[in-house]
Design a protein around this motif. Structure first.
Motif, PDB file in Angstrom:
ATOM      1  N   ARG A   1       0.832  -1.204   0.000  1.00 44.84           N
ATOM      2  CA  ARG A   1       0.000   0.000   0.000  1.00 44.84           C
ATOM      3  C   ARG A   1       0.869   1.257   0.000  1.00 44.84           C
ATOM      4  O   ARG A   1       0.588   2.219  -0.723  1.00 44.84           O
ATOM      5  N   LYS A   2       1.922   1.233   0.801  1.00 44.25           N
ATOM      6  CA  LYS A   2       2.810   2.394   0.906  1.00 44.25           C
ATOM      7  C   LYS A   2       3.496   2.694  -0.421  1.00 44.25           C
ATOM      8  O   LYS A   2       3.688   3.858  -0.793  1.00 44.25           O
ATOM      9  N   THR A   3       3.875   1.649  -1.143  1.00 41.05           N
ATOM     10  CA  THR A   3       4.638   1.819  -2.385  1.00 41.05           C
ATOM     11  C   THR A   3       3.762   1.786  -3.630  1.00 41.05           C
ATOM     12  O   THR A   3       4.278   1.867  -4.748  1.00 41.05           O
ATOM     13  N   LYS A   4       2.428   1.643  -3.415  1.00 36.12           N
ATOM     14  CA  LYS A   4       1.475   1.584  -4.529  1.00 36.12           C
ATOM     15  C   LYS A   4       1.801   0.432  -5.489  1.00 36.12           C
ATOM     16  O   LYS A   4       1.776   0.580  -6.715  1.00 36.12           O
ATOM     17  N   MET A   5       2.125  -0.712  -4.890  1.00 35.97           N
ATOM     18  CA  MET A   5       2.360  -1.935  -5.648  1.00 35.97           C
ATOM     19  C   MET A   5       1.395  -3.008  -5.154  1.00 35.97           C
ATOM     20  O   MET A   5       0.792  -2.870  -4.086  1.00 35.97           O
ATOM     21  N   SER A   6       1.291  -4.077  -5.910  1.00 36.79           N
ATOM     22  CA  SER A   6       0.490  -5.209  -5.458  1.00 36.79           C
ATOM     23  C   SER A   6       1.308  -6.047  -4.480  1.00 36.79           C
ATOM     24  O   SER A   6       2.544  -5.997  -4.473  1.00 36.79           O
ATOM     25  N   ASN A   7       0.605  -6.828  -3.649  1.00 36.51           N
ATOM     26  CA  ASN A   7       1.307  -7.740  -2.746  1.00 36.51           C
ATOM     27  C   ASN A   7       2.226  -8.673  -3.530  1.00 36.51           C
ATOM     28  O   ASN A   7       3.367  -8.935  -3.131  1.00 36.51           O
ATOM     29  N   GLY A   8       1.711  -9.181  -4.648  1.00 35.98           N
ATOM     30  CA  GLY A   8       2.487 -10.122  -5.448  1.00 35.98           C
ATOM     31  C   GLY A   8       3.766  -9.518  -5.990  1.00 35.98           C
ATOM     32  O   GLY A   8       4.803 -10.193  -6.050  1.00 35.98           O
ATOM     33  N   LEU A   9       3.710  -8.232  -6.361  1.00 33.63           N
ATOM     34  CA  LEU A   9       4.910  -7.592  -6.896  1.00 33.63           C
ATOM     35  C   LEU A   9       5.958  -7.414  -5.799  1.00 33.63           C
ATOM     36  O   LEU A   9       7.156  -7.611  -6.038  1.00 33.63           O
ATOM     37  N   VAL A  10       5.512  -7.064  -4.599  1.00 37.22           N
ATOM     38  CA  VAL A  10       6.460  -6.950  -3.482  1.00 37.22           C
ATOM     39  C   VAL A  10       7.099  -8.306  -3.204  1.00 37.22           C
ATOM     40  O   VAL A  10       8.318  -8.416  -3.035  1.00 37.22           O
ATOM     41  N   TYR A  11       6.274  -9.359  -3.190  1.00 40.57           N
ATOM     42  CA  TYR A  11       6.804 -10.711  -2.957  1.00 40.57           C
ATOM     43  C   TYR A  11       7.753 -11.148  -4.074  1.00 40.57           C
ATOM     44  O   TYR A  11       8.635 -11.983  -3.848  1.00 40.57           O
ATOM     45  N   HIS A  12       7.567 -10.609  -5.265  1.00 42.13           N
ATOM     46  CA  HIS A  12       8.460 -10.945  -6.378  1.00 42.13           C
ATOM     47  C   HIS A  12       9.890 -10.506  -6.080  1.00 42.13           C
ATOM     48  O   HIS A  12      10.849 -11.169  -6.499  1.00 42.13           O
ATOM     49  N   TYR A  13      10.019  -9.400  -5.340  1.00 42.63           N
ATOM     50  CA  TYR A  13      11.348  -8.866  -5.048  1.00 42.63           C
ATOM     51  C   TYR A  13      11.890  -9.338  -3.698  1.00 42.63           C
ATOM     52  O   TYR A  13      13.108  -9.450  -3.526  1.00 42.63           O
ATOM     53  N   PHE A  14      10.995  -9.595  -2.755  1.00 40.93           N
ATOM     54  CA  PHE A  14      11.416 -10.039  -1.426  1.00 40.93           C
ATOM     55  C   PHE A  14      10.469 -11.141  -0.955  1.00 40.93           C
ATOM     56  O   PHE A  14       9.254 -10.935  -0.930  1.00 40.93           O
ATOM     57  N   PRO A  15      11.004 -12.295  -0.551  1.00 40.22           N
ATOM     58  CA  PRO A  15      10.149 -13.412  -0.139  1.00 40.22           C
ATOM     59  C   PRO A  15       9.308 -13.126   1.099  1.00 40.22           C
ATOM     60  O   PRO A  15       8.269 -13.760   1.303  1.00 40.22           O
ATOM     61  N   SER A  16       9.763 -12.192   1.952  1.00 38.43           N
ATOM     62  CA  SER A  16       9.049 -11.917   3.197  1.00 38.43           C
ATOM     63  C   SER A  16       9.428 -10.536   3.713  1.00 38.43           C
ATOM     64  O   SER A  16      10.413  -9.932   3.265  1.00 38.43           O
ATOM     65  N   LYS A  17       8.660 -10.060   4.684  1.00 37.92           N
ATOM     66  CA  LYS A  17       9.002  -8.775   5.301  1.00 37.92           C
ATOM     67  C   LYS A  17      10.316  -8.883   6.064  1.00 37.92           C
ATOM     68  O   LYS A  17      11.063  -7.893   6.181  1.00 37.92           O
ATOM     69  N   GLU A  18      10.613 -10.079   6.576  1.00 37.78           N
ATOM     70  CA  GLU A  18      11.881 -10.282   7.282  1.00 37.78           C
ATOM     71  C   GLU A  18      13.070 -10.076   6.347  1.00 37.78           C
ATOM     72  O   GLU A  18      14.097  -9.513   6.750  1.00 37.78           O
ATOM     73  N   ASP A  19      12.929 -10.529   5.101  1.00 40.23           N
ATOM     74  CA  ASP A  19      14.009 -10.333   4.127  1.00 40.23           C
ATOM     75  C   ASP A  19      14.208  -8.851   3.821  1.00 40.23           C
ATOM     76  O   ASP A  19      15.347  -8.398   3.632  1.00 40.23           O
ATOM     77  N   ILE A  20      13.113  -8.108   3.769  1.00 39.17           N
ATOM     78  CA  ILE A  20      13.231  -6.658   3.559  1.00 39.17           C
ATOM     79  C   ILE A  20      13.964  -6.033   4.740  1.00 39.17           C
ATOM     80  O   ILE A  20      14.868  -5.202   4.563  1.00 39.17           O
ATOM     81  N   PHE A  21      13.589  -6.434   5.938  1.00 39.56           N
ATOM     82  CA  PHE A  21      14.201  -5.884   7.150  1.00 39.56           C
ATOM     83  C   PHE A  21      15.700  -6.177   7.180  1.00 39.56           C
ATOM     84  O   PHE A  21      16.514  -5.286   7.457  1.00 39.56           O
ATOM     85  N   ILE A  22      16.074  -7.411   6.890  1.00 36.59           N
ATOM     86  CA  ILE A  22      17.490  -7.800   6.891  1.00 36.59           C
ATOM     87  C   ILE A  22      18.267  -6.975   5.869  1.00 36.59           C
ATOM     88  O   ILE A  22      19.375  -6.497   6.141  1.00 36.59           O
ATOM     89  N   THR A  23      17.677  -6.800   4.685  1.00 37.87           N
ATOM     90  CA  THR A  23      18.337  -6.004   3.644  1.00 37.87           C
ATOM     91  C   THR A  23      18.546  -4.574   4.102  1.00 37.87           C
ATOM     92  O   THR A  23      19.617  -3.983   3.888  1.00 37.87           O
ATOM     93  N   LEU A  24      17.547  -3.992   4.751  1.00 37.57           N
ATOM     94  CA  LEU A  24      17.664  -2.615   5.230  1.00 37.57           C
ATOM     95  C   LEU A  24      18.755  -2.478   6.290  1.00 37.57           C
ATOM     96  O   LEU A  24      19.520  -1.505   6.279  1.00 37.57           O
ATOM     97  N   VAL A  25      18.829  -3.433   7.200  1.00 36.77           N
ATOM     98  CA  VAL A  25      19.883  -3.400   8.220  1.00 36.77           C
ATOM     99  C   VAL A  25      21.253  -3.488   7.556  1.00 36.77           C
ATOM    100  O   VAL A  25      22.185  -2.748   7.906  1.00 36.77           O
TER     101      VAL A  25
END
Length: 204
Positions: free
Chosen positions: A42-66
Motif C-alpha cells: 500500500r505504501k509503495t502503490k504496488m500489489s502484494n504479489g509484486l512486493v513478494y516478487h522482489y522479497f520473499p518476506s518482510k523479514e528479508d526486507i528488514f534484513i536487507t535494510l539493516v
C-alpha cells in the motif's frame, strides 16, 4: 517494441528501492511485528504479489535494510579514513557532513533509527542480529583510530579514544533520532559546542 535489458534492469532497481524506502518508514514507525507485506504494498502503490516478487518476506526486507544501513555507515567511515586530511580535519569534516545529511535527507535519519531500534530488540530475524553483532563496532573503531592519530599529533583532545568515538556516534545518532521524530519542526542547533568535545583551540 520490447524493452531493452538495460531498461528492465532500471525498472527492477527502481521498484526494489521503492520497496526498501517504503518499508524503512513503516519499520521505524510500526516495528517489524507491526508491519505487513500488505502495508508495504500500500505504501509503495504496488500489489502484494509484486512486493513478494522482489522479497520473499518482510523479514528479508528488514534484513536487507539493516545490511544497507550498516554498509553505508562503514563505507563512509572507510572513505573518511582514506581522505588526505589531517585527523582533526577528518573528524570536523565527518561531523559537518553527517549533520548536513541528517538535516537534508529524512531517509538517512531513518536508517540510523532502524539500526538503533534493531540493536535494542530481541525480536528481529537472526541474520539481522548477526549483521549487527558483526558490524556495530566497526564505525566506532574507525573513528577511534582517527581520533587516536589526532591525539598523537596534539590536535585532538587527550582522553580515551574509544570514549570519544562513543560520544561522536551517540551525538550523531541523537541528532538523527530527533530529526526523524520531529521532521521539519526539528530544532537545528549550532553544533559548535560538539567540536569542543574533540578539539582544543589549536585543533579547531
Amino acid at each position: 517494441m520490447p524493452r531493452s535489458a538495460e531498461t528492465n534492469r532500471k525498472i527492477k532497481q527502481e521498484r526494489r528501492e521503492r520497496i526498501l524506502a517504503g518499508a524503512l518508514e513503516l519499520f521505524v514507525r510500526n516495528g517489524l511485528s507491526g508491519t505487513k507485506i500488505s502495508d508495504v504494498a500500500r505504501k509503495t502503490k504496488m500489489s502484494n504479489g509484486l512486493v513478494y516478487h522482489y522479497f520473499p518476506s518482510k523479514e528479508d526486507i528488514f534484513i536487507t535494510l539493516v545490511e544497507v544501513a550498516l554498509n553505508r555507515i562503514i563505507n563512509a567511515c572507510r572513505f573518511l579514513d582514506s581522505m588526505t586530511l589531517e585527523p582533526h580535519e577528518k573528524i570536523k569534516y565527518a561531523m559537518d557532513e553527517l549533520v548536513k545529511i541528517i538535516r537534508s535527507n529524512p531517509h538517512a535519519c531513518l536508517y540510523h533509527v532502524l539500526v538503533f531500534q534493531a540493536a535494542a530488540s530481541d525480536n528481529i530475524p537472526e541474520p539481522a542480529k548477526k549483521l549487527i553483532q558483526a558490524n556495530r563496532r566497526k564505525p566506532y573503531e574507525l573513528i577511534a583510530g582517527i581520533i587516536a592519530s589526532g591525539q598523537q599529533q596534539g590536535t585532538i583532545r587527550e582522553g580515551n579514544a574509544d570514549d570519544l568515538a562513543f560520544f561522536f556516534w551517540n551525538t550523531v545518532n541523537g541528532l538523527a533520532i530527533h530529526q526523524a521524530m520531529y521532521g521539519d519542526s526539528a530544532q537545528s542547533p549550532d553544533i559548535t559546542p560538539i567540536y569542543h568535545m574533540f578539539f582544543d583551540n589549536k585543533g579547531a
